[in-house]
Write a protein that holds these residues in place. Structure first.
Motif, PDB file in Angstrom:
ATOM      1  N   PHE A  14      30.770  44.748  43.798  1.00 54.69           N
ATOM      2  CA  PHE A  14      32.182  44.371  43.895  1.00 54.69           C
ATOM      3  C   PHE A  14      32.644  43.448  42.771  1.00 54.69           C
ATOM      4  CE2 PHE A  14      35.394  41.273  45.126  1.00 54.69           C
ATOM      5  CZ  PHE A  14      36.460  42.135  45.312  1.00 54.69           C
ATOM      6  N   CYS A  16      36.678  42.026  41.698  1.00 52.55           N
ATOM      7  CA  CYS A  16      38.113  42.152  41.989  1.00 52.55           C
ATOM      8  C   CYS A  16      38.786  42.900  40.836  1.00 52.55           C
ATOM      9  CB  CYS A  16      38.722  40.761  42.156  1.00 52.55           C
ATOM     10  SG  CYS A  16      40.509  40.828  42.300  1.00 52.55           S
ATOM     11  N   ILE A  17      39.640  43.866  41.177  1.00 55.22           N
ATOM     12  CA  ILE A  17      40.301  44.631  40.108  1.00 55.22           C
ATOM     13  C   ILE A  17      41.704  44.088  39.819  1.00 55.22           C
ATOM     14  CG2 ILE A  17      38.934  46.727  40.362  1.00 55.22           C
ATOM     15  CD1 ILE A  17      41.264  47.871  42.029  1.00 55.22           C
ATOM     16  N   ALA A  18      42.033  42.956  40.450  1.00 56.18           N
ATOM     17  CA  ALA A  18      43.234  42.162  40.163  1.00 56.18           C
ATOM     18  C   ALA A  18      44.502  43.015  40.015  1.00 56.18           C
ATOM     19  CB  ALA A  18      42.978  41.304  38.936  1.00 56.18           C
ATOM     20  N   CYS A  21      44.951  46.537  41.343  1.00 59.17           N
ATOM     21  CA  CYS A  21      44.768  46.755  42.784  1.00 59.17           C
ATOM     22  C   CYS A  21      46.057  47.297  43.410  1.00 59.17           C
ATOM     23  CB  CYS A  21      44.393  45.438  43.443  1.00 59.17           C
ATOM     24  SG  CYS A  21      44.123  45.595  45.214  1.00 59.17           S
ATOM     25  N   ASP A  23      46.905  46.808  46.368  1.00 58.93           N
ATOM     26  CA  ASP A  23      47.347  45.871  47.407  1.00 58.93           C
ATOM     27  C   ASP A  23      47.202  44.469  46.831  1.00 58.93           C
ATOM     28  OD1 ASP A  23      48.019  44.802  49.896  1.00 58.93           O
ATOM     29  OD2 ASP A  23      46.785  46.229  50.982  1.00 58.93           O
ATOM     30  N   THR A  24      47.514  43.469  47.627  1.00 61.33           N
ATOM     31  CA  THR A  24      47.118  42.108  47.241  1.00 61.33           C
ATOM     32  C   THR A  24      46.407  41.525  48.454  1.00 61.33           C
ATOM     33  OG1 THR A  24      49.293  41.363  47.895  1.00 61.33           O
ATOM     34  CG2 THR A  24      48.911  41.560  45.552  1.00 61.33           C
ATOM     35  N   CYS A  25      45.417  40.675  48.172  1.00 65.09           N
ATOM     36  CA  CYS A  25      44.544  40.201  49.246  1.00 65.09           C
ATOM     37  C   CYS A  25      45.334  39.680  50.436  1.00 65.09           C
ATOM     38  CB  CYS A  25      43.656  39.062  48.791  1.00 65.09           C
ATOM     39  SG  CYS A  25      43.041  39.195  47.145  1.00 65.09           S
ATOM     40  N   PHE A 108      37.815  35.670  50.273  1.00 66.22           N
ATOM     41  CA  PHE A 108      38.222  37.062  50.460  1.00 66.22           C
ATOM     42  C   PHE A 108      37.807  37.901  49.248  1.00 66.22           C
ATOM     43  CE2 PHE A 108      40.994  40.716  50.361  1.00 66.22           C
ATOM     44  CZ  PHE A 108      41.144  41.054  51.688  1.00 66.22           C
ATOM     45  N   PRO A 109      37.247  39.071  49.422  1.00 68.15           N
ATOM     46  CA  PRO A 109      37.050  39.870  50.629  1.00 68.15           C
ATOM     47  C   PRO A 109      35.622  39.768  51.174  1.00 68.15           C
ATOM     48  CG  PRO A 109      36.762  41.259  48.711  1.00 68.15           C
ATOM     49  CD  PRO A 109      36.993  39.859  48.195  1.00 68.15           C
ATOM     50  N   CYS A 127      40.186  45.057  51.784  1.00 70.30           N
ATOM     51  CA  CYS A 127      40.338  45.086  50.319  1.00 70.30           C
ATOM     52  C   CYS A 127      40.091  46.527  49.859  1.00 70.30           C
ATOM     53  CB  CYS A 127      39.319  44.142  49.683  1.00 70.30           C
ATOM     54  SG  CYS A 127      39.000  44.481  47.935  1.00 70.30           S
ATOM     55  N   PRO A 128      41.035  47.128  49.140  1.00 64.71           N
ATOM     56  CA  PRO A 128      40.868  48.535  48.743  1.00 64.71           C
ATOM     57  C   PRO A 128      39.625  48.765  47.882  1.00 64.71           C
ATOM     58  CG  PRO A 128      43.075  47.744  48.181  1.00 64.71           C
ATOM     59  CD  PRO A 128      42.315  46.567  48.690  1.00 64.71           C
ATOM     60  N   GLU A 129      39.279  47.798  47.040  1.00 64.44           N
ATOM     61  CA  GLU A 129      38.124  48.000  46.169  1.00 64.44           C
ATOM     62  C   GLU A 129      36.829  47.970  47.000  1.00 64.44           C
ATOM     63  OE1 GLU A 129      37.953  49.173  43.379  1.00 64.44           O
ATOM     64  OE2 GLU A 129      36.096  48.528  42.424  1.00 64.44           O
TER      65      GLU A 129
HETATM   66  S1  SF4 Z   1      42.515  43.103  47.642  1.00 64.05           S
HETATM   67 FE1  SF4 Z   1      40.461  43.090  46.656  1.00 64.05          FE
HETATM   68  S2  SF4 Z   1      40.651  44.127  44.653  1.00 64.05           S
HETATM   69 FE2  SF4 Z   1      42.710  43.675  45.456  1.00 64.05          FE
HETATM   70  S3  SF4 Z   1      43.285  41.754  44.483  1.00 64.05           S
HETATM   71 FE3  SF4 Z   1      42.333  41.201  46.459  1.00 64.05          FE
HETATM   72  S4  SF4 Z   1      40.116  40.963  46.115  1.00 64.05           S
HETATM   73 FE4  SF4 Z   1      41.009  41.963  44.297  1.00 64.05          FE
END
Ligand code: SF4
Length: 433
Positions: A14, A16-18, A21, A23-25, A108-109, A127-129
């Protein structure tokens, strides 16, 4: 048993793809801020009156709340955090670093549990990732025993601690029981529905003496109770026993209309709770594709027939892939949600069967999946589209339904005391779905 920290393989991958993404966390979540965190946040922004005012505007005190929930970050009406910048990144983190963030934002996540002295790291599919890494890779659920890097376990001091105390037999034997459940889930020669039935029967076998608050392991009775525990777990290693459960279970024919009715009301209730645009679009699309018109209860039996036929088509086209999503999700659930949170193992297995049923309905009802089911044969492109639809479905359900208090209360109400033959019967009803 290894004492090294355990990471599930998908969490070792994992990152984070920031801004990439979908979605947002924090969107749609409630972010508690403890007293010391609030003090740190105030100190960090003290040099900028503008930033300080902005921060104060988005904090809502929690009157009478415990120190850990001193206040909440008040989300905007669209469900997003007011501290996000124009690139949907956290402005607080960007300017002042991770140390200033509330615990939930900093961790998170990741879901970190300390069993006795041993740390275990899984993730949340909200978290989608994480959902992508967990569902789409065959080896995602392998436990990896490794020294944990701080990037994998931020704030280990905030990990949930489960004391492994010999006086609490339910927790003390939990890892052994979970290993047995995972072994059953890995028996992929059987359909997942049969494996859920096996979990139910195993839980039923333990039900008389192994549950939260059991006294069966006290004092001189301990040795006999432990022998009985071990005998039940051994029994469910026997191919004859598993075959018998599978045979009896596949002979069950239960109408699916009532389950469709229940799952469709769950989706409607979560939409009504204002769970954000992505979830509402998915839930609306699922209900429409199964023939439910807005504002009407719909024909449950017709929706059930549509569901069943579409599931058959989906399996015919993408058998192994679809099963991988659900197998990975079920194993992930056993790691991510310790069963000792439920009053009994049967209640826990019921909750798992209920979530699997809801996810099956949501995936099959996903409008893109409905289209894919019409294709004459599978292609690489259709598999990619299916993957995208699956990640979206599992992620949005994880974020907006699975941990929602009203859904958890519904599951608790449905299974009742969660003990005995009645609870087993309820597991089987949802497992057949
Ligand atoms: S939901 Fe997951 S991939 Fe998306 S911004 Fe948050 S930690 Fe990063």
């Amino acid at each position: 048993m290894p004492t090294e920290p355990t990471l599930l393989r998908y969490m070792t991958r994992f990152r984070c793809i920031a801004e990439r993404c979908e979605d947002t966390c924090c969107s749609g979540l409630k972010v508690p801020v403890s007293e010391p965190q609030w003090a740190r946040m105030r100190a960090a922004v003290a040099g900028s009156p503008e930033e300080s005012e902005r921060l104060h505007q988005c904090i809502t005190p929690n009157p009478g709340g415990a120190s850990a929930e001193h206040a909440f970050l008040q989300m905007r009406p669209d469900g997003h955090c007011p501290l996000l910048d124009t690139e949907r990144l956290c402005s607080l983190q960007r300017r002042h670093g991770d140390a200033v963030l509330p615990d939930i934002c900093a961790t998170f996540p990741r879901v970190v549990t300390r069993w006795g002295e041993r740390l275990e790291v899984s993730g949340t599919l909200a978290c989608p990732e994480v959902a992508r890494l967990c569902l789409l890779e065959e080896d995602a659920l392998e436990p990896v025993f490794t020294p944990v890097e701080s990037s994998n376990v931020p704030r280990p001091e905030t990990a949930r601690h489960i004391p492994v105390d010999v006086e609490d037999a339910y927790a003390f034997h939990a890892e052994t029981v979970r290993e047995a459940l995972l072994r059953l889930l890995h028996r992929r020669e059987y359909p997942l529905a049969s494996r859920l039935a096996m979990l139910g029967h195993l839980a039923h076998g333990l039900d008389g003496f192994y549950f939260r608050g059991t006294e069966a392991f006290r004092g001189e009775a301990r040795a006999a109770a432990e022998a009985q525990l071990s005998e039940v777990l051994q029994r469910f290693e026997s191919p004859d026993v598993l075959e018998a459960v599978h045979r009896d279970f596949t002979g069950l024919a239960l109408p699916g209309g009532p389950c469709v009715g229940l799952f469709s009301s769950v989706l409607r209730a979560r939409m009504a709770a204002g769970r954000g645009e992505r979830f509402s679009t998915l839930a609306r699309g699922v209900l429409e594709s199964l023939g439910f018109q807005e504002g009407t209860p719909g024909d449950l039996d017709a929706a059930w027939r549509t569901y069943a036929e579409r599931w058959r088509q989906l399996e015919a086209l993408h058998d192994a892939r679809v099963h991988q999503y659900f197998d990975n999700h079920a194993a992930h659930s056993l790691w991510r949600n310790p069963f000792i949170d439920a009053p009994s193992l049967l209640a826990y297995v019921f909750g798992l069967a209920l979530r699997v049923g809801l996810l099956r309905l949501a995936l099959v009802g996903h409008p893109r999946v409905a289209e894919l089911c019409q294709a004459p044969s599978p292609t690489a492109e259709s598999r990619e589209q299916l993957d995208r639809a699956a990640v979206e479905t599992f992620q949005l359900v994880a974020k907006h339904v699975e941990q929602a208090p009203d859904f958890l209360a519904l599951a608790e109400g449905l299974v009742g005391p969660g003990r005995g033959a009645e609870a087993l019967g309820k597991v089987l009803v949802f497992a057949t779905f």
